[in-house]
Write an enzyme that holds these catalytic residues in place. Structure first.
Site, mmCIF file in Angstrom:
data_model
loop_
_atom_site.group_PDB
_atom_site.id
_atom_site.type_symbol
_atom_site.label_atom_id
_atom_site.label_comp_id
_atom_site.label_asym_id
_atom_site.label_seq_id
_atom_site.Cartn_x
_atom_site.Cartn_y
_atom_site.Cartn_z
ATOM 1 N N TYR A 146 42.383 54.459 35.369
ATOM 2 C CA TYR A 146 42.768 53.391 35.510
ATOM 3 C C TYR A 146 44.386 53.190 36.106
ATOM 4 C CZ TYR A 146 44.172 48.371 33.752
ATOM 5 O OH TYR A 146 44.634 47.273 33.883
ATOM 6 N N LYS A 182 45.038 51.168 39.660
ATOM 7 C CA LYS A 182 46.169 50.304 39.904
ATOM 8 C C LYS A 182 47.168 50.516 40.756
ATOM 9 C CE LYS A 182 43.957 47.114 37.405
ATOM 10 N NZ LYS A 182 43.565 45.858 37.771
HETATM 11 P P1 NAP Z 1 38.778 40.997 30.659
HETATM 12 O O1 NAP Z 1 39.031 40.011 29.820
HETATM 13 O O2 NAP Z 1 37.698 42.226 30.288
HETATM 14 O O3 NAP Z 1 37.916 40.418 31.756
HETATM 15 C C1 NAP Z 1 37.469 40.995 33.008
HETATM 16 C C2 NAP Z 1 36.811 40.046 34.021
HETATM 17 O O4 NAP Z 1 36.255 40.909 34.986
HETATM 18 C C3 NAP Z 1 35.648 39.311 33.458
HETATM 19 O O5 NAP Z 1 35.687 38.043 33.937
HETATM 20 C C4 NAP Z 1 34.356 40.049 34.168
HETATM 21 O O6 NAP Z 1 33.283 39.404 34.457
HETATM 22 C C5 NAP Z 1 35.010 40.514 35.356
HETATM 23 N N1 NAP Z 1 34.313 41.668 36.126
HETATM 24 C C6 NAP Z 1 34.546 42.949 35.487
HETATM 25 N N2 NAP Z 1 33.852 43.663 36.524
HETATM 26 C C7 NAP Z 1 33.261 43.032 37.405
HETATM 27 C C8 NAP Z 1 32.508 43.297 38.619
HETATM 28 N N3 NAP Z 1 32.224 44.433 38.922
HETATM 29 N N4 NAP Z 1 32.407 42.158 39.471
HETATM 30 C C9 NAP Z 1 32.544 40.856 39.124
HETATM 31 N N5 NAP Z 1 33.535 40.677 38.135
HETATM 32 C C10 NAP Z 1 33.818 41.561 37.103
HETATM 33 O O7 NAP Z 1 40.064 41.514 31.609
HETATM 34 P P2 NAP Z 1 41.544 41.009 31.631
HETATM 35 O O8 NAP Z 1 42.392 41.753 30.658
HETATM 36 O O9 NAP Z 1 41.409 39.477 31.665
HETATM 37 O O10 NAP Z 1 41.770 41.797 32.981
HETATM 38 C C11 NAP Z 1 42.000 41.070 34.159
HETATM 39 C C12 NAP Z 1 42.733 41.656 35.174
HETATM 40 O O11 NAP Z 1 43.864 42.132 34.649
HETATM 41 C C13 NAP Z 1 42.217 43.301 35.315
HETATM 42 O O12 NAP Z 1 42.176 43.637 36.446
HETATM 43 C C14 NAP Z 1 42.917 44.037 34.524
HETATM 44 O O13 NAP Z 1 42.928 45.532 35.013
HETATM 45 C C15 NAP Z 1 44.408 43.502 34.548
HETATM 46 N N6 NAP Z 1 45.313 43.740 33.632
HETATM 47 C C16 NAP Z 1 45.135 43.677 32.294
HETATM 48 C C17 NAP Z 1 45.815 43.641 31.060
HETATM 49 C C18 NAP Z 1 45.772 43.134 29.850
HETATM 50 O O14 NAP Z 1 46.744 43.625 29.085
HETATM 51 N N7 NAP Z 1 44.792 42.364 29.721
HETATM 52 C C19 NAP Z 1 47.318 44.232 31.527
HETATM 53 C C20 NAP Z 1 47.484 44.498 32.955
HETATM 54 C C21 NAP Z 1 46.581 44.312 33.772
HETATM 55 P P3 NAP Z 1 32.165 39.137 33.276
HETATM 56 O O15 NAP Z 1 32.703 38.136 32.203
HETATM 57 O O16 NAP Z 1 30.998 38.798 33.982
HETATM 58 O O17 NAP Z 1 31.986 40.733 32.452
#
Ligand code: NAP
Length: 248
Positions: A156, A160
């Protein structure tokens, strides 16, 4: 506050979590939003309903953006339907955490492809249309794990950190065409992605956040909305940390 009126935005992974909040915020500011998802059709449709009930336009589009065909189809659908793409938020992401000795190569590939390859594929497809219009705003969702590294996340963190390099290189490539490329680096935000962290790790994380709380999806959405706005016209190649001061 409808500063994004007439803008067409594509948000990848917008069915849940941060992407959902970004889609809602861009729409609240007047943008028309293409809500991409991979498998959560019902959740994506709920986002569309929420956007439309607020008076903005939106459409859902299923595509696996880690695949070239999926990424190209998504951008093509936006351009075919609305005539252009002004804003691309590369947000889709996933994790497969483990220490390196226990991490399989398949989990490395899945995370690199979902997070980094998708960002490159969607950016490549969108830039073609943006260059023609001489306008574009791209925001890539990175993480403080890509800034500082995080044990148990070699895959990861690599994906990133790669997104940060991609952001800066592309920002230099397309700046002359009035296209900005920036990244947002969230700290810890409560979503499906982080909900299964063990309690001891959560406690340790809390002790290291100067602002004393986890981020909300809205915190990240507001930062993203700024970077795609006209107010951020002179900001490019920047990594905006939204982490409560954790990685300063
Ligand atoms: P999440 O709740 O798990 O949601 C992930 C989203 O990505 C869902 O809408 C999922 O679609 C979609 N997705 C995954 N694989 C995909 C693919 N191959 N093609 C199209 N859509 C895909 O994640 P989140 O926490 O909101 O994270 C969103 C972003 O923020 C990510 O890049 C993550 O690395 C980054 N981030 C998150 C955090 C945190 O603390 N949460 C911190 C730093 C960075 P489905 O619903 O259809 O599966």
């Amino acid at each position: 506050m409808a500063q994004l009126t007439d803008r067409i935005a594509v948000v990848t992974g917008a069915s849940r979590g941060i992407g959902r909040a970004v889609a809602l915020e861009l729409a609240r500011r007047g943008a028309t939003v293409v809500v991409n998802y991979q498998s959560s059709a019902d959740a994506a449709n709920q986002v569309i309903e929420a956007i439309q009930s607020g008076g903005a336009q939106a459409m859902a589009f299923q595509a696996d953006v880690s695949q070239e065909e999926g990424a190209n189809n998504l951008i093509k659908a936006a351009v075919d339907t609305y005539g252009k793409i002004d804003i691309l938020v590369n947000n889709a992401g996933t994790t497969r955490d483990n220490v390196i000795m226990l991490m399989g190569a398949a989990d490395f590939d899945t995370v690199i492809n979902t997070n980094l390859r998708s960002t490159w594929l969607c950016s490549k497809a969108a830039v073609r249309s943006m260059m023609r219009k001489r306008y574009g705003r791209i925001v890539n969702m990175t993480s403080i794990s890509g800034v500082a590294g995080n044990a148990g996340q070699t895959n990861y963190s690599a994906s990133k950190a790669g997104i940060i390099g991609l952001t800066k290189a592309l920002a230099r490539e397309v700046a002359a065409r009035n296209i900005t490329v920036n990244a947002v680096a969230p700290g810890f935000v409560l979503t499906d992605l982080t909900s299964s962290l063990p309690e001891d790790i959560t406690k340790k994380i809390n002790e290291n956040i100067p602002l004393g709380r986890w981020g909300t999806v809205e915190d990240v959405a507001q930062a993203t909305a700024f970077l795609v706005s006209d107010e951020a016209a002179y900001v490019t190649g920047h990594v905006l940390q939204v982490d409560g001061g954790m990685a300063m």
